[in-house]
Design a protein around this motif. Structure first.
Motif, short mmCIF file in Angstrom:
data_model
loop_
_atom_site.label_atom_id
_atom_site.label_comp_id
_atom_site.label_asym_id
_atom_site.label_seq_id
_atom_site.Cartn_x
_atom_site.Cartn_y
_atom_site.Cartn_z
N PRO A 162 1.44 -1.03 0.35
CA PRO A 162 0.05 -0.08 0.08
C PRO A 162 0.51 1.57 -0.27
N ALA A 163 -0.01 1.50 -0.96
CA ALA A 163 1.42 3.57 -0.64
C ALA A 163 0.79 4.95 -0.23
N LEU A 164 1.64 5.40 0.52
CA LEU A 164 0.99 6.72 1.22
C LEU A 164 -0.14 7.96 0.52
N MET A 165 -1.18 7.82 0.93
CA MET A 165 -1.57 8.70 0.12
C MET A 165 -1.72 10.21 1.22
N LEU A 166 -1.57 11.53 -0.13
CA LEU A 166 -1.88 11.98 0.40
C LEU A 166 -3.24 13.08 0.62
N ALA A 167 -3.63 13.45 1.16
CA ALA A 167 -4.92 14.36 1.09
C ALA A 167 -5.47 15.22 0.02
N GLY A 168 -6.24 15.11 -0.10
CA GLY A 168 -6.55 15.81 -1.11
C GLY A 168 -6.39 15.10 -2.99
N ALA A 169 -5.63 13.92 -3.07
CA ALA A 169 -5.03 13.75 -4.04
C ALA A 169 -5.86 13.54 -5.05
N ALA A 170 -6.27 13.24 -6.55
CA ALA A 170 -6.66 13.30 -7.71
C ALA A 170 -6.39 10.77 -7.79
N THR A 171 -7.85 10.83 -8.35
CA THR A 171 -8.13 9.29 -7.14
C THR A 171 -7.16 9.16 -8.89
N ALA A 172 -6.10 8.25 -8.89
CA ALA A 172 -5.16 7.77 -9.82
C ALA A 172 -5.35 6.77 -10.66
N GLN A 173 -5.53 6.62 -12.09
CA GLN A 173 -5.93 5.93 -13.53
C GLN A 173 -4.89 4.54 -13.07
N SER A 174 -6.17 3.89 -12.46
CA SER A 174 -5.88 2.12 -12.90
C SER A 174 -4.21 1.33 -14.22
N ASN A 175 -2.99 1.08 -13.80
CA ASN A 175 -2.52 0.15 -14.88
C ASN A 175 -1.90 -0.43 -14.34
N THR A 176 -2.23 -1.22 -15.76
CA THR A 176 -1.18 -2.50 -15.32
C THR A 176 -0.11 -2.91 -16.21
N SER A 177 0.47 -3.38 -16.51
CA SER A 177 1.81 -3.98 -17.73
C SER A 177 2.58 -5.73 -17.07
N SER A 178 2.85 -6.10 -17.97
CA SER A 178 3.55 -7.16 -18.37
C SER A 178 4.11 -8.02 -19.19
N ALA A 179 5.24 -8.79 -19.11
CA ALA A 179 6.34 -9.09 -20.33
C ALA A 179 6.91 -10.30 -19.75
N GLY A 180 6.41 -10.77 -20.53
CA GLY A 180 7.68 -12.56 -20.64
C GLY A 180 7.96 -13.37 -21.64
N THR A 181 9.08 -13.87 -21.29
CA THR A 181 9.81 -14.40 -23.30
C THR A 181 10.51 -15.64 -22.45
N SER A 182 10.46 -16.75 -22.86
CA SER A 182 11.48 -18.44 -22.96
C SER A 182 12.28 -18.77 -24.25
N SER A 183 12.96 -18.92 -23.79
CA SER A 183 13.80 -19.93 -25.12
C SER A 183 13.51 -21.16 -25.51
N PRO A 184 13.54 -21.74 -26.97
CA PRO A 184 13.07 -22.39 -28.18
C PRO A 184 13.09 -23.95 -26.62
N THR A 185 12.17 -24.75 -26.74
CA THR A 185 11.43 -26.01 -25.87
C THR A 185 12.58 -27.19 -27.29
N THR A 186 12.75 -27.01 -27.91
CA THR A 186 13.34 -27.84 -28.93
C THR A 186 14.63 -28.66 -28.46
N GLY A 187 15.73 -27.68 -27.40
CA GLY A 187 17.02 -28.51 -26.94
C GLY A 187 16.39 -28.57 -25.90
#
Length: 139
Positions: free
Chosen positions: A9-34
């Motif tokens: 949980p992050a600290l909220m300042l009084a009177g701060a505007a509601t933040a937009q929800s953001n998500t992000s993800s990344a993932g990679t894997s090597s070939p499975t033939t070896g």
């Protein structure tokens, strides 16, 4: 396989505007033939004063090879930031694979994820896979 899931949980300042929800993800894997494989994922969220990151790392090596995984996360609730990094490596006598994923949540609430995997067989050029997203959009 190593899995890391953390929320802070992050600290909220009084009177701060509601933040937009953001998500992000990344993932990679090597070939499975070896005989070796490595793969990682990393993702994060920023929503209304809360930041969270998670990630996985998986590596496997056959025929007497070695495999390692690692994952770590850091949070700073004073400025609403988080960072997560996952790494996986695997190698044997003639192949090697490495994967790394990282997600950062910055003070503005933007979530950036990067992932890269390198797979190399002896005598061949390496195969490199990259993925990058910012707030869920490929970049």
């Amino acid at each position: 396989m190593r899995t890391l899931l953390l929320l802070a949980p992050a600290l909220m300042l009084a009177g701060a505007a509601t933040a937009q929800s953001n998500t992000s993800s990344a993932g990679t894997s090597s070939p499975t033939t070896g005989d070796v494989s490595a793969g990682t994922t990393s993702d994060g969220i920023s929503d209304n004063g809360t930041v969270g990151v998670s990630g996985t790392a998986d590596a496997a090596a056959a025929n007497g090879g070695t495999a390692t995984t690692d994952g770590s996360a850091r949070f700073n609730t004073a400025n609403n930031t988080a960072r997560q990094r996952s790494t996986a490596t695997a190698r044997d006598d003639d192949e090697r694979a490495r994967s790394r994923s990282m997600t950062n949540v910055n003070p503005k609430g933007d979530v950036r994820s990067n992932s890269m995997t390198i797979y190399k067989q002896r005598g061949e050029k390496p195969v490199i896979t990259r993925e990058r997203t910012v707030n869920g959009e490929p970049k």
